[in-house]
Write an enzyme that holds these catalytic residues in place. Sequence first.
Site, PDB file in Angstrom:
ATOM      1  N   HIS A 128     -64.901  16.570  80.453  1.00 26.37           N
ATOM      2  CA  HIS A 128     -63.507  16.968  80.239  1.00 26.37           C
ATOM      3  C   HIS A 128     -62.724  16.568  81.499  1.00 26.37           C
ATOM      4  CE1 HIS A 128     -60.124  18.869  78.538  1.00 26.37           C
ATOM      5  NE2 HIS A 128     -60.526  20.113  78.434  1.00 26.37           N
ATOM      6  N   GLN A 131     -59.210  18.061  82.468  1.00 27.24           N
ATOM      7  CA  GLN A 131     -59.332  19.448  82.921  1.00 27.24           C
ATOM      8  C   GLN A 131     -59.741  19.464  84.396  1.00 27.24           C
ATOM      9  OE1 GLN A 131     -58.862  22.532  81.149  1.00 27.24           O
ATOM     10  NE2 GLN A 131     -58.909  23.203  83.271  1.00 27.24           N
ATOM     11  N   CYS A 263     -61.109  27.351  82.625  1.00 32.60           N
ATOM     12  CA  CYS A 263     -60.306  26.318  81.959  1.00 32.60           C
ATOM     13  C   CYS A 263     -59.553  26.858  80.749  1.00 32.60           C
ATOM     14  CB  CYS A 263     -61.196  25.154  81.554  1.00 32.60           C
ATOM     15  SG  CYS A 263     -62.477  25.634  80.380  1.00 32.60           S
ATOM     16  N   ARG A 291     -52.364  21.646  84.004  1.00 36.93           N
ATOM     17  CA  ARG A 291     -52.743  20.629  83.010  1.00 36.93           C
ATOM     18  C   ARG A 291     -51.558  19.679  82.770  1.00 36.93           C
ATOM     19  NH1 ARG A 291     -56.896  21.258  79.445  1.00 36.93           N
ATOM     20  NH2 ARG A 291     -56.496  19.038  79.172  1.00 36.93           N
TER      21      ARG A 291
HETATM   22  N1   CP Z   1     -58.822  23.864  78.481  1.00 37.51           N
HETATM   23  C1   CP Z   1     -58.567  23.196  77.332  1.00 37.51           C
HETATM   24  O1   CP Z   1     -58.848  22.004  77.202  1.00 37.51           O
HETATM   25  O2   CP Z   1     -57.942  23.945  76.377  1.00 37.51           O
HETATM   26  P1   CP Z   1     -57.650  23.509  74.881  1.00 37.51           P
HETATM   27  O3   CP Z   1     -58.945  23.462  74.151  1.00 37.51           O
HETATM   28  O4   CP Z   1     -56.728  24.570  74.362  1.00 37.51           O
HETATM   29  O5   CP Z   1     -56.990  22.152  74.889  1.00 37.51           O
HETATM   30  N1  NVA Z   2     -66.551  23.840  77.081  1.00 40.00           N
HETATM   31  C1  NVA Z   2     -65.468  24.118  76.188  1.00 40.00           C
HETATM   32  C2  NVA Z   2     -64.177  23.708  76.787  1.00 40.00           C
HETATM   33  C3  NVA Z   2     -62.956  24.041  75.987  1.00 40.00           C
HETATM   34  C4  NVA Z   2     -61.703  23.573  76.634  1.00 40.00           C
HETATM   35  C5  NVA Z   2     -65.691  23.410  74.862  1.00 40.00           C
HETATM   36  O1  NVA Z   2     -66.135  22.247  74.872  1.00 40.00           O
HETATM   37  O2  NVA Z   2     -65.449  24.005  73.818  1.00 40.00           O
END
Ligand code: CP
Ligand code: NVA
Length: 304
Positions: A128, A131, A263, A291
């Site tokens: 990610h 993030q 996050c 973000r």
């Molecule tokens: N932290 C994050 O990516 O949140 P969302 O899943 O809401 O985009």
């Molecule tokens: N680790 C989590 C992050 C969400 C923003 C997922 O992948 O669902």
Amino acid sequence: MAKRDLISVVDMQDKWPELVDLAIQMKQERGNHGDPLAGKTLAMIFEKPSTRTRISFDVAITELGGHALYIDESKMQMDHGETVEDTAKVMSRFIHGIMYRAKDYKTMDKFGEFASVPVISGLDNLEHPCQALADMVTIKEKKGGFRGKKLVYLGDGNNVCNSLLYASAILGLDMVACCPAVRMPNAEIMLKASRIADENGSKIIASHDPKEACVDADILYTDTWISMGDETPVEEAVRIFKMYQINSELLDLAKPDCIVMHCLPAHRGQEITSEVIDGQHSVIFDQAENRLHAQKAVLYMLLK
Ligand code: CP
Ligand code: NVA
């Protein structure tokens, strides 16, 4: 100039210090950026739900003078048999950049390979990166820099943890991935991040002991115990992860000015207590705001 993607943090390894500073600069500009992306369209493909990523990318491109197009992947021909290759090639004829939240990093990689415009990950099962950029922006703002600071990530060694490992190693932050043995971060990423950290004079450490890991931490970080697509039952996750919960007991072991990050979305009472999320050490909502500023830096650098 060849297009660049941000699918893994390391795709833009050489640019991370600049990206962090650009995001901070864009935050200070408060939306007055002079429309550098006028006439550009960003397609945002989602295979999974999102609140922050979707909204912050949409607002970011709008405030940079461009346009965002939201696409639910289940409504695309790609979900009905059209190949990833053909989809990526066709979309590259219409638009200037693609933000993609994918179930599988292999699809994401293939999209990047066949698109002739930049592909930016909005999360996959392995990483990610956007993030992690917002997280590094937050750490620089709150702690003044990275060198000599200790970040302890507690809980599931997931996509968020993997990208934090790379970003920490690149920027010279010391990071402890404190996770149960059955849910450690991706082994290859851990190894690569350790090598980068070695070159940068910082440390990447694996631990299974939260009480030991949290001592003298500058930053405590956690994420959900059950990521999107993970079918672990809640009771099992609670059994595996409960000692990794960020609560006031673990926070007391960290430095007095330790900040707490997540996050989001959070599962209050599971990976973190409400008392800590809403407490004085939490920077979680500033982190969420960042973000927006981080996405702007990425879009500006890749689409300008
Ligand atoms: N932290 C994050 O990516 O949140 P969302 O899943 O809401 O985009
Ligand atoms: N680790 C989590 C992050 C969400 C923003 C997922 O992948 O669902």
